[in-house]
Design a protein around this motif. Structure first.
Motif, PDB file in Angstrom:
ATOM      1  N   ARG A  78       0.822  -1.209   0.000  1.00  0.00           N
ATOM      2  CA  ARG A  78       0.000   0.000   0.000  1.00  0.00           C
ATOM      3  C   ARG A  78       0.857   1.262   0.000  1.00  0.00           C
ATOM      4  N   GLY A 226      -1.508  -0.123   7.343  1.00  0.00           N
ATOM      5  CA  GLY A 226      -1.307  -0.405   5.928  1.00  0.00           C
ATOM      6  C   GLY A 226      -0.499  -1.666   5.703  1.00  0.00           C
ATOM      7  N   ASP A 230      -1.626  -5.402   4.351  1.00  0.00           N
ATOM      8  CA  ASP A 230      -0.906  -6.047   3.246  1.00  0.00           C
ATOM      9  C   ASP A 230      -0.609  -7.494   3.600  1.00  0.00           C
TER      10      ASP A 230
END
Length: 393
Positions: A78, A226, A230
């Motif tokens: 991300r 983030g 992931d």
């Protein structure tokens, strides 16, 4: 290099460029950017970085660097989704800040002419950035090609004193970056805090209204969430809830950082640090910049990887430009460093799963050891705080 990409050959294969790079379109773009100058040979450069890099030989003997977005076959985290625009935005921001400082200094004292700062010597000149997919199918940036080679290829040849000198320059660069603060007063990655660039390389209003976070803990949580998501997306085995709990409990320590200063997360990476590599040069090795400026963050300078077990040379450079400290809440800085170390370990582990390479298993194991160690340290910190609260109660 990513396993999902073909290894770059040692010698440039001009025929392959016809399929990987729209050379005819590139010539047309350059004719508008640099009128009267023709594009000559194009050479693909080997690099561990995600963007595809090309050296452009121009008819006026100038060399340019074309940074081309990774192909769609490369799976990105991300935080890597806006690599090129983040880099171009940060380079523009630093260059503009330096220009304003020089103008202000000149207006205050017209006789004295300041020497170039370290940032003006290491930040590349951005010629053009474009995210318009109609131009070359991928986002791209064009820079003036800097000098030097990655420190990872030169470090084995440096003496102890030479390496200390390089580390000192890196520390001075990190300190100079930290003097720059968020233009909006908010925290977070450059792509969130600063407006997008338009296709000419100048700042414009963002296409999507985003402004960063109001607190450092919120910005750090955005980074951490983030990379955890992931990992969850591809079922990487990690202690997700334990990690989230530590950041939640330590948010008040992060919020002691109230001034969002600029840091580059991988400023200490040997594959990212560029150093003069002229073996005939009798002077000390010279820091010439970074290969990538894409991972800029406004917040606590300590989040940069160079502060994870910093060398004496780095600390000398960091402290050489000013005697006063710019690190807030130094009393709890060591605990914040643990949180940043935890974040970096998770990034490394997840990255090895997204883009496995020959030695991925060995590197992942090493990062998992680091993660286990830092989580144990954070547990001890939480235990001490808990005992202190019980005694005070």
């Amino acid at each position: 290099m990513s396993a999902s990409r073909t290894a770059v050959p040692a010698r440039p294969h001009m025929t392959s460029l016809m399929y990987s790079l729209p050379v005819r379109r590139l010539k047309e773009i350059l004719s508008h950017v640099i009128p009267g100058v023709q594009l000559g040979p194009v050479e693909e450069l080997s690099s561990p970085q995600l963007p595809r890099l090309y050296k452009l030989h121009m008819s006026d003997d100038r060399n340019l660097l074309l940074s081309f977005a990774p192909s769609l076959a490369v799976r990105l985290l991300r935080q890597e989704a806006t690599l090129l625009s983040s880099e171009a935005t940060l380079v523009y921001f630093i260059t503009d800040s330096e220009r304003k400082n020089e103008t202000e200094t000149a207006s205050q004292n017209k006789i004295w002419s300041p020497e170039p700062t370290i940032l003006s010597q290491v930040v590349p000149k951005l010629i053009k950035h474009s995210a318009d997919l109609r131009e070359m199918a991928y986002p791209y940036s064009i820079f003036e090609l800097g000098t030097g080679e990655p420190l990872s290829t030169l470090s084995i040849h440096l003496s102890i004193s030479e390496r200390r000198g390089v580390d000192k320059q890196i520390g001075a660069m990190a300190r100079a970056l930290a003097t720059l603060t968020s233009p909006s007063g908010t925290f977070g990655t450059v792509s969130l805090v600063i407006p997008y660039l338009n296709n000419t390389g100048s700042a414009t209003a963002p296409r999507i209204q985003r402004g960063g976070s109001s607190t450092w803990s919120e910005a750090v949580n955005t980074l951490v969430e983030g990379i955890l998501r992931d990992g969850e997306d591809i079922s990487v085995l990690l202690p997700y809830e334990t990690i989230r709990a530590h950041y939640q409990r330590s948010s008040w320590r992060l919020d002691a950082v109230t001034l969002p200063r600029l840091a580059v997360l991988d400023i200490g990476s040997e594959t990212n640090i560029m150093v003069s590599g002229d073996t005939e040069d009798t002077s000390s090795p010279r820091l010439t910049g970074l290969r990538s400026w894409s991972l800029g963050v406004f917040g606590d300078p300590l989040i940069a990887d160079a502060f994870d077990n910093p060398s004496d040379g780095f600390l000398e450079g960091w402290n050489s430009t000013c005697s006063s400290s710019i690190i807030e809440d130094e009393e709890n800085a060591a605990i914040r460093l643990l949180l940043y170390r935890c974040y970096r370990a998770v990034v490394s582990i997840v990255t090895e799963h997204y883009r496995p390479q020959v030695n991925s298993s060995r590197r992942e194991l090493e990062e998992r050891r680091k993660l286990t160690s830092v989580l144990a340290e954070l547990e001890r910190v939480d235990a001490v705080v808990g005992d202190a609260l019980k005694m005070s109660g």
